[in-house]
Design a protein around this motif. Structure first.
Motif, PDB file in Angstrom:
ATOM      1  N   GLU A 183     -12.472   3.205   4.477  1.00  7.04           N
ATOM      2  CA  GLU A 183     -13.546   4.017   5.055  1.00  7.04           C
ATOM      3  C   GLU A 183     -13.271   4.389   6.503  1.00  7.04           C
ATOM      4  OE1 GLU A 183     -17.093   1.799   4.247  1.00  7.04           O
ATOM      5  OE2 GLU A 183     -16.570   1.738   2.109  1.00  7.04           O
ATOM      6  N   VAL A 184     -12.165   3.917   7.010  1.00  3.83           N
ATOM      7  CA  VAL A 184     -11.871   4.121   8.436  1.00  3.83           C
ATOM      8  C   VAL A 184     -10.649   5.010   8.645  1.00  3.83           C
ATOM      9  CG1 VAL A 184     -11.384   2.944  10.598  1.00  3.83           C
ATOM     10  CG2 VAL A 184     -12.774   1.810   8.861  1.00  3.83           C
ATOM     11  N   GLY A 185      -9.652   4.824   7.795  1.00  2.07           N
ATOM     12  CA  GLY A 185      -8.403   5.561   7.980  1.00  2.07           C
ATOM     13  C   GLY A 185      -8.237   6.668   6.953  1.00  2.07           C
ATOM     14  N   ALA A 186      -7.360   7.616   7.274  1.00  3.01           N
ATOM     15  CA  ALA A 186      -7.032   8.689   6.332  1.00  3.01           C
ATOM     16  C   ALA A 186      -5.521   8.805   6.236  1.00  3.01           C
ATOM     17  CB  ALA A 186      -7.631  10.009   6.813  1.00  3.01           C
ATOM     18  N   TRP A 187      -5.035   9.038   5.034  1.00  2.00           N
ATOM     19  CA  TRP A 187      -3.588   9.172   4.839  1.00  2.00           C
ATOM     20  C   TRP A 187      -3.328  10.005   3.607  1.00  2.00           C
ATOM     21  CZ3 TRP A 187      -6.281   4.540   4.545  1.00  2.00           C
ATOM     22  CH2 TRP A 187      -6.547   4.086   3.243  1.00  2.00           C
ATOM     23  N   THR A 188      -2.102  10.447   3.489  1.00  2.00           N
ATOM     24  CA  THR A 188      -1.684  11.079   2.245  1.00  2.00           C
ATOM     25  C   THR A 188      -0.659  10.161   1.597  1.00  2.00           C
ATOM     26  OG1 THR A 188      -0.081  12.333   3.523  1.00  2.00           O
ATOM     27  CG2 THR A 188      -2.096  13.469   2.893  1.00  2.00           C
ATOM     28  N   VAL A 189      -0.465  10.332   0.303  1.00  2.00           N
ATOM     29  CA  VAL A 189       0.503   9.506  -0.417  1.00  2.00           C
ATOM     30  C   VAL A 189       1.887  10.141  -0.248  1.00  2.00           C
ATOM     31  CG1 VAL A 189       1.202   8.650  -2.682  1.00  2.00           C
ATOM     32  CG2 VAL A 189      -1.236   8.791  -2.083  1.00  2.00           C
ATOM     33  N   PRO A 190       2.796   9.446   0.434  1.00  2.00           N
ATOM     34  CA  PRO A 190       4.118  10.050   0.648  1.00  2.00           C
ATOM     35  C   PRO A 190       4.877  10.144  -0.677  1.00  2.00           C
ATOM     36  CG  PRO A 190       3.827   8.030   1.961  1.00  2.00           C
ATOM     37  CD  PRO A 190       2.708   8.090   0.994  1.00  2.00           C
ATOM     38  N   SER A 191       5.381  11.314  -0.995  1.00  2.00           N
ATOM     39  CA  SER A 191       6.132  11.444  -2.247  1.00  2.00           C
ATOM     40  C   SER A 191       7.621  11.223  -2.009  1.00  2.00           C
ATOM     41  CB  SER A 191       5.886  12.817  -2.872  1.00  2.00           C
ATOM     42  OG  SER A 191       6.349  13.828  -2.017  1.00  2.00           O
ATOM     43  N   SER A 192       7.973  10.862  -0.791  1.00  2.00           N
ATOM     44  CA  SER A 192       9.377  10.625  -0.448  1.00  2.00           C
ATOM     45  C   SER A 192       9.426   9.851   0.868  1.00  2.00           C
ATOM     46  CB  SER A 192      10.087  11.978  -0.306  1.00  2.00           C
ATOM     47  OG  SER A 192      11.477  11.805  -0.260  1.00  2.00           O
ATOM     48  N   GLY A 193      10.558   9.251   1.169  1.00  2.00           N
ATOM     49  CA  GLY A 193      10.752   8.663   2.493  1.00  2.00           C
ATOM     50  C   GLY A 193      10.325   7.221   2.638  1.00  2.00           C
ATOM     51  N   LEU A 194      10.176   6.787   3.887  1.00  2.00           N
ATOM     52  CA  LEU A 194       9.939   5.380   4.204  1.00  2.00           C
ATOM     53  C   LEU A 194       8.631   5.131   4.946  1.00  2.00           C
ATOM     54  CD1 LEU A 194      13.474   4.413   5.661  1.00  2.00           C
ATOM     55  CD2 LEU A 194      12.777   4.476   3.267  1.00  2.00           C
ATOM     56  N   PHE A 195       7.840   6.190   5.167  1.00  2.00           N
ATOM     57  CA  PHE A 195       6.724   6.051   6.100  1.00  2.00           C
ATOM     58  C   PHE A 195       5.383   6.503   5.539  1.00  2.00           C
ATOM     59  CE2 PHE A 195      10.561   7.014   8.649  1.00  2.00           C
ATOM     60  CZ  PHE A 195      10.669   5.797   9.306  1.00  2.00           C
ATOM     61  N   MET A 196       4.326   5.850   6.051  1.00  2.00           N
ATOM     62  CA  MET A 196       2.970   6.369   5.897  1.00  2.00           C
ATOM     63  C   MET A 196       2.449   6.728   7.282  1.00  2.00           C
ATOM     64  SD  MET A 196       1.074   4.188   2.969  1.00  2.00           S
ATOM     65  CE  MET A 196      -0.247   5.406   3.036  1.00  2.00           C
ATOM     66  N   TRP A 197       1.636   7.762   7.313  1.00  2.00           N
ATOM     67  CA  TRP A 197       1.001   8.184   8.558  1.00  2.00           C
ATOM     68  C   TRP A 197      -0.493   7.972   8.364  1.00  2.00           C
ATOM     69  CZ3 TRP A 197       2.543   9.823  13.344  1.00  2.00           C
ATOM     70  CH2 TRP A 197       1.631  10.525  14.140  1.00  2.00           C
ATOM     71  N   VAL A 198      -1.076   7.080   9.150  1.00  2.00           N
ATOM     72  CA  VAL A 198      -2.487   6.742   8.971  1.00  2.00           C
ATOM     73  C   VAL A 198      -3.273   7.158  10.209  1.00  2.00           C
ATOM     74  CG1 VAL A 198      -4.144   4.902   8.493  1.00  2.00           C
ATOM     75  CG2 VAL A 198      -1.843   4.793   7.508  1.00  2.00           C
ATOM     76  N   ARG A 199      -4.289   7.955   9.960  1.00  2.00           N
ATOM     77  CA  ARG A 199      -5.091   8.456  11.075  1.00  2.00           C
ATOM     78  C   ARG A 199      -6.425   7.730  11.129  1.00  2.00           C
ATOM     79  NH1 ARG A 199      -6.468  14.738  12.662  1.00  2.00           N
ATOM     80  NH2 ARG A 199      -7.630  14.176  14.550  1.00  2.00           N
ATOM     81  N   LEU A 224      -3.674  -5.535  10.444  1.00  2.00           N
ATOM     82  CA  LEU A 224      -3.971  -4.224  11.019  1.00  2.00           C
ATOM     83  C   LEU A 224      -5.461  -3.919  10.876  1.00  2.00           C
ATOM     84  CD1 LEU A 224      -2.834  -1.546  12.235  1.00  2.00           C
ATOM     85  CD2 LEU A 224      -2.589  -0.722   9.887  1.00  2.00           C
ATOM     86  N   SER A 225      -5.994  -4.271   9.726  1.00  2.00           N
ATOM     87  CA  SER A 225      -7.407  -4.010   9.463  1.00  2.00           C
ATOM     88  C   SER A 225      -8.303  -4.755  10.462  1.00  2.00           C
ATOM     89  CB  SER A 225      -7.723  -4.431   8.025  1.00  2.00           C
ATOM     90  OG  SER A 225      -9.111  -4.473   7.837  1.00  2.00           O
ATOM     91  N   ARG A 226      -8.009  -6.028  10.690  1.00  2.00           N
ATOM     92  CA  ARG A 226      -8.808  -6.795  11.660  1.00  2.00           C
ATOM     93  C   ARG A 226      -8.728  -6.151  13.040  1.00  2.00           C
ATOM     94  NH1 ARG A 226      -6.598 -11.357   8.787  1.00  2.00           N
ATOM     95  NH2 ARG A 226      -4.981 -11.697  10.361  1.00  2.00           N
ATOM     96  N   LEU A 227      -7.520  -5.733  13.375  1.00  2.00           N
ATOM     97  CA  LEU A 227      -7.273  -5.127  14.686  1.00  2.00           C
ATOM     98  C   LEU A 227      -8.098  -3.850  14.850  1.00  2.00           C
ATOM     99  CD1 LEU A 227      -5.188  -5.603  17.067  1.00  2.00           C
ATOM    100  CD2 LEU A 227      -3.706  -3.980  15.887  1.00  2.00           C
ATOM    101  N   VAL A 228      -8.016  -2.987  13.861  1.00  2.00           N
ATOM    102  CA  VAL A 228      -8.717  -1.698  13.931  1.00  2.00           C
ATOM    103  C   VAL A 228     -10.223  -1.921  13.980  1.00  2.00           C
ATOM    104  CG1 VAL A 228      -9.238   0.424  12.653  1.00  2.00           C
ATOM    105  CG2 VAL A 228      -6.870  -0.396  12.803  1.00  2.00           C
ATOM    106  N   LYS A 229     -10.700  -2.839  13.157  1.00  2.47           N
ATOM    107  CA  LYS A 229     -12.155  -3.013  13.051  1.00  2.47           C
ATOM    108  C   LYS A 229     -12.766  -3.541  14.343  1.00  2.47           C
ATOM    109  CE  LYS A 229     -12.393  -3.051   8.083  1.00  2.47           C
ATOM    110  NZ  LYS A 229     -12.171  -3.837   6.859  1.00  2.47           N
ATOM    111  N   ARG A 230     -11.958  -4.268  15.105  1.00  2.00           N
ATOM    112  CA  ARG A 230     -12.469  -4.717  16.404  1.00  2.00           C
ATOM    113  C   ARG A 230     -12.660  -3.547  17.367  1.00  2.00           C
ATOM    114  NH1 ARG A 230      -9.102  -9.343  15.863  1.00  2.00           N
ATOM    115  NH2 ARG A 230      -7.519  -8.587  17.299  1.00  2.00           N
ATOM    116  N   HIS A 231     -12.049  -2.414  17.063  1.00  2.00           N
ATOM    117  CA  HIS A 231     -12.102  -1.265  17.972  1.00  2.00           C
ATOM    118  C   HIS A 231     -13.077  -0.184  17.536  1.00  2.00           C
ATOM    119  CE1 HIS A 231      -8.880  -1.928  20.995  1.00  2.00           C
ATOM    120  NE2 HIS A 231      -8.599  -2.910  20.149  1.00  2.00           N
ATOM    121  N   LEU A 232     -13.764  -0.420  16.440  1.00  2.00           N
ATOM    122  CA  LEU A 232     -14.673   0.633  15.951  1.00  2.00           C
ATOM    123  C   LEU A 232     -15.999   0.621  16.710  1.00  2.00           C
ATOM    124  CD1 LEU A 232     -14.036   0.442  12.120  1.00  2.00           C
ATOM    125  CD2 LEU A 232     -13.324   2.240  13.703  1.00  2.00           C
TER     126      LEU A 232
END
Lengths: 393, 393
Positions: free
Chosen positions: A310-326, A385-393
């Protein structure tokens, strides 16, 4: 005692982030930071056999030698998987893709010329540009649809002619998108019409996780696309092997630049790679690699969805090594990173690192690598990461 | 379809000589041309053992990794043989000496700056300079006493301050001289006084054939000498490994340039070399190599003396892989070379190839490599050369 160095070096320094990543390589950290392949997936034993063959059964693996024809033939076959038919003479061997990009830049750029790149792109390309201090003509891009091709055309129409356009069409680093076939065709066409070559950086093109692989831009336009390939992600980075596909006139010039750079690529590692590639095991290896990385990608997505859905947005990478989470705009991921060093001990690249100029989208995003860690570590890391982000919301 | 390339590339092309050397690699030719080590002297089996150890017993020889500490420690020990005491942090690993020179040039040179070099010098250095189009301030040199150090001082006093001085103090390529200790000390002093760094290119420094090895220039002046070393001549060029010794500030900048160039040097070849170097066998290997090359040098000198003693002049190289033979001024060795392709089928580098500007001394000289061929071939090759020269007297 002060050495007078070239002017461009004055402002270059090792990034603080790089230092921090080295400081955080201990076992108490979980790293989604660097773009490392998974070491357990390296075909180590097969490469040991290949090394043995090269050293004890083949002639002169240790001597100065022209590029290994046998390896070029394997690359020629590989390129068909990317929709590219090319002759042996159009294949140029490099010490990895970074060298491929670097050699092309040195061939194409005069100091002060312009280049076209996305607003958010691979930092290694920006490092290559530094000595030339070019104007970087940026175009918008996003993690879903990728580089804005209409804007590319606009820039080509209205600005000074850039020396090249830099594109990472499959499994984009860092944005994770894979460009549609239509956009590739359009880019290929623009390159030819405006006579501006594309550097097509394709280290992840062989790591497609869905059934349909989209052909390389090079497959749509031969003369105006310089294709850069790499064995680092599909074989092993410790071999330092990659290649460029370009026309013969460019290859001839590249061979001059390469000779002045490091004479040639290590004959031994070329032969080791060639020996392995010509065995059937390589096809199996690549299949296995895709399976393993697809699994890791899926594990990361599952846990992101559960923990940060409910906090982050991403697309499913169809190739490569990375996810980009906004994350929401209120979150500055550089601050998040610094805090993580001392608290949750999960590392990642803050998106701002990849931004050519300040970008709100990038500052609230992170690049997460999913290839390096095994699934249990990925689960643990996303929880942190989730704990970290949630402390900043 | 014409690509617009960087301006400096316009006049660069593969040398016709290079093409001719490739055309003449068949077994009917005897080559004194390229500076190749003798392949029979490579420690192939030991390196196969080292490769096996690296791949099957050591961690991550195939992953991205920082430079191998173990290899740096071996280089630190080696450098004591050259009179140089340095810390691990002052050692920078490269993909061979050519890359070492190239990285240093990119760090030191702004386009159009001046550099100081000998009138006759290593062509690979001149290739490195091409993109910068520098003014080359030349100083006289000769095959007996080497670079004219008084002239170096004169140039430093009267001309614009060059970005660097390029020197090959031991077994000079192509002139074959080894610089005296006094001249080295003087050069070291000039570098410090005029604050112009020396690039000390020392690939042959470990191949001394007489008892007394002369210490590297670096041993007399630390801050203003950047030492470039190579494993190509003492281990194997097919590994592409070399190093730079410089102070920490320079090393930090080098690491930035290197990362943009090719990320890092192949981890696998670093580990293979390190494994071999730390065994006692390496000392034996180096001893054996010197013996073999001394033998070949002596065979070449014997046959030159017998066949061309009254026509040619040379000095006995106390280090390195080359002899420099000067013929009467009436002989143009480029013409000699062209004729040899079709007649005697012995190849060599005409001296003019190494001349920064036209030089009578160089035009009537040849560079002969004595390491590549076995003694019987050397005898045959010198007989061919003798017939060729005598037809031109």
């Amino acid at each position: 005692m002060a050495h007078r160095l070239a002017a461009w070096t004055k402002d270059t320094k090792r990034s603080a982030l790089q230092d921090m990543l080295e400081l955080t390589s201990g076992p108490e950290y979980i790293s989604f930071g660097l773009g490392l392949p998974n070491a357990e997936c390296f075909p180590t034993e097969q490469l040991a056999v290949s090394a043995h063959e090269a050293l004890l059964r083949q002639s002169d693996p240790l001597q100065y030698a022209p590029p290994t024809e046998q390896l070029k033939r394997q690359i020629q076959l590989l390129m068909r998987q990317r929709g590219v038919e090319c002759g042996i003479s159009q294949i140029f061997l490099t010490a990895g893709a970074q060298q491929g990009i670097n050699l092309l830049a040195r061939l194409l750029l005069d100091p002060g010329r312009a280049v076209l790149a996305e607003e958010v792109t691979y930092t290694g390309f920006l490092q290559v540009l530094e000595p030339f201090q070019p104007r970087v003509l940026t175009v918008p891009t996003d993690p879903v649809s990728g580089i804005d091709v209409d804007q590319v055309e606009q820039v080509l129409q209205s600005e000074e002619r850039p020396a090249c356009m830099y594109v990472i069409p499959s499994g984009h680093n860092p944005l994770s998108y894979t460009l549609s076939k239509e956009k590739r065709q359009k880019l290929a066409q623009l390159a030819a019409v405006y006579e501006v070559p594309i550097i097509e950086d394709d280290p992840y093109g062989f790591l497609a996780y869905e059934d349909s692989e989209i052909p390389a831009i090079k497959s749509f336009q031969s003369d105006w696309v310089f294709y850069v390939g790499s064995f680092s992600k599909i074989l092993a980075p410790g071999l330092r092997l990659g290649w460029i596909i370009a026309n013969d006139a460019i290859i001839e010039k590249l061979s001059i630049v390469k000779e002045a750079t490091d004479i040639n690529t290590a004959t031994l590692t070329q032969q080791i790679a060639a020996n392995f590639l010509q065995k059937d095991e390589f096809t199996e290896h690549l299949h296995h690699l895709r399976q393993e990385y697809r699994l890791r990608r899926n594990v990361m997505i599952d846990h992101l969805a559960r923990q940060l859905g409910e906090v982050g947005a991403w697309t499913v990478p169809s190739s490569g090594l990375f996810m980009w989470v906004r994350f929401p705009e209120s979150i500055n991921t550089m601050e998040l990173f610094k805090e993580s060093i001392a608290t949750e001990k999960v590392t990642f690249f803050p998106g701002s690192v990849f931004a050519v100029k300040p970008s709100q989208m990038a500052s609230s995003s992170v690049r997460l690598n999913f290839s390096f860690n095994n699934p249990d570590k990925i689960e643990d890391g996303i929880a942190r990461l989730s704990r970290l982000v949630k402390r900043h919301l």
